[in-house]
Scaffold this motif. Structure first.
Motif, PDB file in Angstrom:
ATOM      1  N   LYS A 119     -29.213 -62.470 -56.148  1.00  0.00           N
ATOM      2  CA  LYS A 119     -29.458 -61.898 -57.472  1.00  0.00           C
ATOM      3  C   LYS A 119     -28.491 -60.753 -57.759  1.00  0.00           C
ATOM      4  O   LYS A 119     -27.950 -60.640 -58.878  1.00  0.00           O
ATOM      5  N   ASN A 120     -28.222 -59.904 -56.763  1.00  0.00           N
ATOM      6  CA  ASN A 120     -27.301 -58.796 -56.957  1.00  0.00           C
ATOM      7  C   ASN A 120     -25.892 -59.288 -57.277  1.00  0.00           C
ATOM      8  O   ASN A 120     -25.191 -58.720 -58.125  1.00  0.00           O
ATOM      9  N   HIS A 121     -25.465 -60.350 -56.610  1.00  0.00           N
ATOM     10  CA  HIS A 121     -24.127 -60.869 -56.866  1.00  0.00           C
ATOM     11  C   HIS A 121     -24.062 -61.634 -58.199  1.00  0.00           C
ATOM     12  O   HIS A 121     -23.018 -61.643 -58.851  1.00  0.00           O
ATOM     13  N   ALA A 122     -25.154 -62.245 -58.597  1.00  0.00           N
ATOM     14  CA  ALA A 122     -25.182 -62.873 -59.921  1.00  0.00           C
ATOM     15  C   ALA A 122     -25.025 -61.817 -61.001  1.00  0.00           C
ATOM     16  O   ALA A 122     -24.292 -62.001 -61.984  1.00  0.00           O
ATOM     17  N   ARG A 123     -25.679 -60.694 -60.819  1.00  0.00           N
ATOM     18  CA  ARG A 123     -25.558 -59.595 -61.784  1.00  0.00           C
ATOM     19  C   ARG A 123     -24.135 -59.027 -61.773  1.00  0.00           C
ATOM     20  O   ARG A 123     -23.558 -58.743 -62.833  1.00  0.00           O
ATOM     21  N   LYS A 124     -23.568 -58.888 -60.569  1.00  0.00           N
ATOM     22  CA  LYS A 124     -22.195 -58.379 -60.462  1.00  0.00           C
ATOM     23  C   LYS A 124     -21.213 -59.325 -61.147  1.00  0.00           C
ATOM     24  O   LYS A 124     -20.286 -58.878 -61.839  1.00  0.00           O
ATOM     25  N   MET A 125     -21.418 -60.623 -60.984  1.00  0.00           N
ATOM     26  CA  MET A 125     -20.544 -61.606 -61.623  1.00  0.00           C
ATOM     27  C   MET A 125     -20.640 -61.506 -63.139  1.00  0.00           C
ATOM     28  O   MET A 125     -19.624 -61.524 -63.843  1.00  0.00           O
ATOM     29  N   GLU A 126     -21.847 -61.398 -63.630  1.00  0.00           N
ATOM     30  CA  GLU A 126     -22.058 -61.311 -65.079  1.00  0.00           C
ATOM     31  C   GLU A 126     -21.374 -60.075 -65.654  1.00  0.00           C
ATOM     32  O   GLU A 126     -20.704 -60.145 -66.688  1.00  0.00           O
ATOM     33  N   GLU A 127     -21.532 -58.943 -64.973  1.00  0.00           N
ATOM     34  CA  GLU A 127     -20.925 -57.707 -65.450  1.00  0.00           C
ATOM     35  C   GLU A 127     -19.403 -57.788 -65.417  1.00  0.00           C
ATOM     36  O   GLU A 127     -18.723 -57.303 -66.336  1.00  0.00           O
ATOM     37  N   ALA A 153     -11.901 -66.185 -66.011  1.00  0.00           N
ATOM     38  CA  ALA A 153     -13.322 -66.333 -65.710  1.00  0.00           C
ATOM     39  C   ALA A 153     -13.515 -67.095 -64.401  1.00  0.00           C
ATOM     40  O   ALA A 153     -14.361 -66.741 -63.574  1.00  0.00           O
ATOM     41  N   ALA A 154     -12.731 -68.150 -64.207  1.00  0.00           N
ATOM     42  CA  ALA A 154     -12.830 -68.931 -62.971  1.00  0.00           C
ATOM     43  C   ALA A 154     -12.416 -68.097 -61.764  1.00  0.00           C
ATOM     44  O   ALA A 154     -13.024 -68.192 -60.682  1.00  0.00           O
ATOM     45  N   GLN A 155     -11.402 -67.251 -61.946  1.00  0.00           N
ATOM     46  CA  GLN A 155     -10.945 -66.386 -60.862  1.00  0.00           C
ATOM     47  C   GLN A 155     -12.029 -65.385 -60.462  1.00  0.00           C
ATOM     48  O   GLN A 155     -12.309 -65.180 -59.278  1.00  0.00           O
ATOM     49  N   ILE A 156     -12.646 -64.770 -61.458  1.00  0.00           N
ATOM     50  CA  ILE A 156     -13.715 -63.797 -61.193  1.00  0.00           C
ATOM     51  C   ILE A 156     -14.892 -64.476 -60.506  1.00  0.00           C
ATOM     52  O   ILE A 156     -15.444 -63.966 -59.524  1.00  0.00           O
ATOM     53  N   THR A 157     -15.274 -65.637 -61.019  1.00  0.00           N
ATOM     54  CA  THR A 157     -16.411 -66.357 -60.460  1.00  0.00           C
ATOM     55  C   THR A 157     -16.174 -66.707 -59.000  1.00  0.00           C
ATOM     56  O   THR A 157     -17.049 -66.506 -58.146  1.00  0.00           O
ATOM     57  N   ALA A 158     -15.001 -67.236 -58.691  1.00  0.00           N
ATOM     58  CA  ALA A 158     -14.682 -67.614 -57.314  1.00  0.00           C
ATOM     59  C   ALA A 158     -14.684 -66.401 -56.390  1.00  0.00           C
ATOM     60  O   ALA A 158     -15.183 -66.467 -55.253  1.00  0.00           O
ATOM     61  N   VAL A 163     -16.344 -63.491 -56.734  1.00  0.00           N
ATOM     62  CA  VAL A 163     -17.696 -62.961 -56.511  1.00  0.00           C
ATOM     63  C   VAL A 163     -18.507 -63.904 -55.622  1.00  0.00           C
ATOM     64  O   VAL A 163     -19.266 -63.457 -54.755  1.00  0.00           O
ATOM     65  N   LEU A 164     -18.341 -65.215 -55.799  1.00  0.00           N
ATOM     66  CA  LEU A 164     -19.054 -66.166 -54.946  1.00  0.00           C
ATOM     67  C   LEU A 164     -18.595 -66.053 -53.494  1.00  0.00           C
ATOM     68  O   LEU A 164     -19.408 -66.138 -52.567  1.00  0.00           O
ATOM     69  N   ASP A 191     -20.997 -65.075 -50.358  1.00  0.00           N
ATOM     70  CA  ASP A 191     -21.146 -65.846 -49.122  1.00  0.00           C
ATOM     71  C   ASP A 191     -20.924 -64.962 -47.899  1.00  0.00           C
ATOM     72  O   ASP A 191     -21.641 -65.075 -46.900  1.00  0.00           O
ATOM     73  N   ARG A 192     -19.931 -64.087 -47.968  1.00  0.00           N
ATOM     74  CA  ARG A 192     -19.672 -63.181 -46.845  1.00  0.00           C
ATOM     75  C   ARG A 192     -20.852 -62.240 -46.616  1.00  0.00           C
ATOM     76  O   ARG A 192     -21.227 -61.949 -45.469  1.00  0.00           O
ATOM     77  N   ALA A 193     -21.446 -61.752 -47.694  1.00  0.00           N
ATOM     78  CA  ALA A 193     -22.599 -60.848 -47.577  1.00  0.00           C
ATOM     79  C   ALA A 193     -23.785 -61.563 -46.940  1.00  0.00           C
ATOM     80  O   ALA A 193     -24.499 -60.970 -46.114  1.00  0.00           O
ATOM     81  N   GLN A 194     -23.994 -62.819 -47.302  1.00  0.00           N
ATOM     82  CA  GLN A 194     -25.104 -63.578 -46.718  1.00  0.00           C
ATOM     83  C   GLN A 194     -24.887 -63.805 -45.225  1.00  0.00           C
ATOM     84  O   GLN A 194     -25.814 -63.654 -44.409  1.00  0.00           O
ATOM     85  N   VAL A 195     -23.660 -64.169 -44.847  1.00  0.00           N
ATOM     86  CA  VAL A 195     -23.347 -64.405 -43.429  1.00  0.00           C
ATOM     87  C   VAL A 195     -23.492 -63.113 -42.628  1.00  0.00           C
ATOM     88  O   VAL A 195     -24.047 -63.106 -41.521  1.00  0.00           O
ATOM     89  N   GLN A 196     -23.014 -62.006 -43.187  1.00  0.00           N
ATOM     90  CA  GLN A 196     -23.125 -60.719 -42.499  1.00  0.00           C
ATOM     91  C   GLN A 196     -24.582 -60.322 -42.314  1.00  0.00           C
ATOM     92  O   GLN A 196     -24.969 -59.812 -41.248  1.00  0.00           O
TER      93      GLN A 196
END
Length: 207
Positions: free
Chosen positions: A131-139, A157-162, A164-165, A169-174
């Motif tokens: 959720k935090n990264h979805a909000r960061k992407m939107e902003e 937009a595609a560059q930003i989306t990629a 943040v995603l 993924d790195r945050a989830q793995v960490q």
């Protein structure tokens, strides 16, 4: 370590989107396990837990995620900008449900209550990270400046989306890595805390 399957889907649309924060759609799914001892429970979790595609192994819990990004663009003389962006993250939390046999000892029940609560907390934290990264992407999408045309705006937009995603993924793995290292000490600490609360009358013993 409780890794999870991260299913990230992207949809870019040219429709007008109402303003608002990133949206979360969350559902729960449960799988049943049996057993009357700690060894039984461990075996059941390893056999019946959700399978993570990236590792091929099963885990006590999992969270499946999908990000959907909808963007509207505004054309002006000689430029195009992102007029609005809305990011939705859909998550499915998969948790274990123990069919408690009557012959199960009280200490096994206490351990299960502690373990299952920690599994749920772990998965809910994965949801929070998403959720935090979805909000960061939107902003980040909304903060972009106009480009020379809408193709350039879409590319940005595609560059930003990629980006943040990938960060997501790195945050989830960490998070999984840290949780895996601290698992044993964390469970023992939670067990002691529950026992203290039961002994002081603040918490009922497991039924």
């Amino acid at each position: 370590m409780m890794k999870r399957s991260l299913l990230c889907a992207l949809l870019l649309a040219m429709t007008a989107i109402p303003a608002g924060a990133a949206n979360l759609v969350k559902t729960y799914s449960y799988f049943s396990i049996g057993g009357s001892t700690l060894d039984d429970i461990e075996t059941q979790l390893s056999k019946r837990g959700p399978q993570v595609k990236s590792t091929g192994s099963r885990h006590p819990g999992a969270t499946q995620m999908a990000f959907t990004t909808r963007i509207s663009y505004a054309r002006q003389a000689g430029s195009c900008r992102i007029a609005d962006a809305a990011v939705t993250v859909k998550v499915k939390v998969i948790l274990p449900e123990w069919r408690r046999p009557r012959k199960a000892d009280a200490d096994v029940k206490l351990f299960w209550d502690t373990l299952s609560a920690d599994i749920k907390r772990h998965e809910e934290r994965h949801v929070e990270i998403a959720k935090n990264h979805a909000r960061k992407m939107e902003e980040a999408l909304k903060a972009t400046y106009p480009r020379k045309d809408c193709d350039a705006a879409k590319a940005k937009a595609a560059q930003i989306t990629a980006a943040v995603l990938a960060e997501h993924d790195r945050a989830q793995v960490q998070f999984d890595r840290v949780e895996g290292v601290n698992f044993e000490s964390r469970i023992l600490r939670l067990l002691r805390y529950r026992i203290e609360r039961i002994e002081s009358g603040q918490l009922r013993p497991p039924a």
